[in-house]
Every structure is written in C-alpha cells, then in structure tokens.
Design a protein around this motif. Structure first.
Motif, mmCIF file in Angstrom:
data_model
loop_
_atom_site.group_PDB
_atom_site.id
_atom_site.type_symbol
_atom_site.label_atom_id
_atom_site.label_comp_id
_atom_site.label_asym_id
_atom_site.label_seq_id
_atom_site.Cartn_x
_atom_site.Cartn_y
_atom_site.Cartn_z
ATOM 1 N N TRP A 39 0.857 -1.360 -0.198
ATOM 2 C CA TRP A 39 0.124 -0.147 0.028
ATOM 3 C C TRP A 39 0.865 1.210 -0.004
ATOM 4 O O TRP A 39 0.504 2.412 -0.897
ATOM 5 C CB TRP A 39 -1.024 -0.132 1.119
ATOM 6 C CG TRP A 39 -1.645 1.372 1.396
ATOM 7 C CD1 TRP A 39 -1.478 2.312 2.284
ATOM 8 C CD2 TRP A 39 -2.958 1.441 0.728
ATOM 9 N NE1 TRP A 39 -2.187 3.164 2.153
ATOM 10 C CE2 TRP A 39 -3.080 3.045 1.285
ATOM 11 C CE3 TRP A 39 -3.558 1.298 -0.152
ATOM 12 C CZ2 TRP A 39 -4.260 3.681 0.569
ATOM 13 C CZ3 TRP A 39 -4.649 1.920 -0.807
ATOM 14 C CH2 TRP A 39 -5.098 3.167 -0.343
ATOM 15 N N ILE A 40 1.895 1.335 0.791
ATOM 16 C CA ILE A 40 2.844 2.504 0.909
ATOM 17 C C ILE A 40 3.486 2.470 -0.301
ATOM 18 O O ILE A 40 3.463 3.849 -0.963
ATOM 19 C CB ILE A 40 3.808 2.189 2.176
ATOM 20 C CG1 ILE A 40 3.065 2.232 3.365
ATOM 21 C CG2 ILE A 40 4.926 3.355 1.916
ATOM 22 C CD1 ILE A 40 3.797 2.102 4.446
ATOM 23 N N ALA A 41 4.090 1.465 -0.883
ATOM 24 C CA ALA A 41 4.693 1.778 -2.329
ATOM 25 C C ALA A 41 3.904 2.070 -3.342
ATOM 26 O O ALA A 41 4.072 2.976 -4.190
ATOM 27 C CB ALA A 41 5.436 0.452 -2.650
ATOM 28 N N THR A 44 1.060 3.984 -3.120
ATOM 29 C CA THR A 44 0.485 5.356 -2.931
ATOM 30 C C THR A 44 1.672 6.378 -3.404
ATOM 31 O O THR A 44 1.411 7.534 -3.863
ATOM 32 C CB THR A 44 -0.155 5.471 -1.544
ATOM 33 O OG1 THR A 44 0.872 5.296 -0.590
ATOM 34 C CG2 THR A 44 -1.405 5.256 -1.473
ATOM 35 N N THR A 45 2.725 5.969 -2.914
ATOM 36 C CA THR A 45 4.298 6.845 -3.236
ATOM 37 C C THR A 45 4.602 6.841 -4.508
ATOM 38 O O THR A 45 4.699 7.848 -5.179
ATOM 39 C CB THR A 45 5.211 6.169 -2.562
ATOM 40 O OG1 THR A 45 5.265 5.812 -1.385
ATOM 41 C CG2 THR A 45 6.434 7.078 -2.832
ATOM 42 N N PHE A 46 3.947 5.677 -5.339
ATOM 43 C CA PHE A 46 4.109 5.768 -6.960
ATOM 44 C C PHE A 46 3.159 6.607 -7.329
ATOM 45 O O PHE A 46 3.588 7.407 -8.362
ATOM 46 C CB PHE A 46 4.058 4.316 -7.367
ATOM 47 C CG PHE A 46 4.143 4.152 -8.919
ATOM 48 C CD1 PHE A 46 5.331 4.122 -9.493
ATOM 49 C CD2 PHE A 46 2.971 4.014 -9.821
ATOM 50 C CE1 PHE A 46 5.501 3.988 -10.913
ATOM 51 C CE2 PHE A 46 3.063 3.900 -11.044
ATOM 52 C CZ PHE A 46 4.465 3.792 -11.553
ATOM 53 N N ILE A 76 1.783 9.241 -6.300
ATOM 54 C CA ILE A 76 1.795 10.801 -5.915
ATOM 55 C C ILE A 76 3.192 11.211 -6.503
ATOM 56 O O ILE A 76 3.205 12.327 -6.839
ATOM 57 C CB ILE A 76 1.876 10.584 -4.207
ATOM 58 C CG1 ILE A 76 0.502 10.469 -3.647
ATOM 59 C CG2 ILE A 76 2.528 12.066 -3.790
ATOM 60 C CD1 ILE A 76 0.478 10.313 -2.151
ATOM 61 N N LEU A 77 4.166 10.328 -6.527
ATOM 62 C CA LEU A 77 5.516 10.966 -6.943
ATOM 63 C C LEU A 77 6.170 10.740 -8.378
ATOM 64 O O LEU A 77 6.146 11.310 -9.260
ATOM 65 C CB LEU A 77 6.427 10.284 -6.115
ATOM 66 C CG LEU A 77 6.568 10.958 -4.414
ATOM 67 C CD1 LEU A 77 7.872 10.274 -3.855
ATOM 68 C CD2 LEU A 77 6.814 12.419 -4.450
ATOM 69 N N VAL A 78 5.786 9.424 -8.895
ATOM 70 C CA VAL A 78 6.402 9.055 -10.088
ATOM 71 C C VAL A 78 5.129 9.480 -11.196
ATOM 72 O O VAL A 78 5.724 9.812 -12.311
ATOM 73 C CB VAL A 78 6.715 7.363 -10.181
ATOM 74 C CG1 VAL A 78 7.010 6.905 -11.408
ATOM 75 C CG2 VAL A 78 7.537 7.261 -8.921
#
Length: 109
Positions: free
Chosen positions: A62-64, A66-68, A70-72
């Motif tokens: 889940w963290i990976a 959402t980070t993807f 938001i950032l990538v």
C-alpha cells in the motif's frame, strides 16, 4: 428393498475390524508424544508468523503504491508533456523552413 444394491450407486469399502488394544495404545502414545506436540506448536507458530508477514507485506505494498501514484505518475506526465512540446517546436521549425535540430547532436559552429 434396502438389501438390493442400486444401479450407479457408490460402493463403500467394507468396515474395518475393530482395533486391537496394542494398536490403540501405539496410536495414543504416538499422538501424545513430545515430537508430535512440538510439531503442532511449530505449525501454529508458523501460521502466526505467516499472518503477520502477509499483513506487513500488504501494508508495504500500500505504501509503495501510493508513493508511486503521488511521486512517479506526475513525473511521467510532465516528461510526456515536455516531449510533446519538443515535437511541436520541431514541427513548427520545419514548417517555417529552419533546418531541423537534433537535440542529441547539437549544431556546432
């Protein structure tokens, strides 16, 4: 009628003879042995560890994810816009008669 076999029915295996006292005590001793109880305990602990690992893996996924997002993903969108803008400028320059400029090999004077 109950004694007649039915066609297409399932034939059950014959009943086994009752177990002798020696067989019962052997099975009882084996199922109550320290090795079997330790194996059951290890299996229970393995299940507990597997559940924790699965839960933490889900949180990490889940963290990976959402980070993807938001950032990538915005970076990919911006890179695509930049490429489209460069292609548009190159197309406009060729329509106006300017020599095409290759960004990989700049013109040296």
């Amino acid at each position: 009628m109950a004694s007649q076999p039915r066609k297409g029915g399932i034939s059950l295996p014959e009943r086994r003879l009752p177990k002798t006292n020696d067989q019962v005590t052997l099975i009882t001793r084996f199922s109550n042995s320290a090795i079997v109880s330790r194996g059951k305990q290890a299996a229970g602990e393995a299940v507990c560890v597997s559940k924790r690992l699965l839960r933490s893996t889900g949180k990490a996924a889940w963290i990976a994810g959402t980070t993807f997002l938001i950032l990538v993903v915005p970076l990919i969108i911006e890179m695509d816009r930049e490429q489209q803008l460069n292609e548009l400028e190159l197309q406009q320059a060729s329509l106006l008669g300017a020599p095409p400029v290759n960004p990989a090999h700049p013109v040296q004077r």
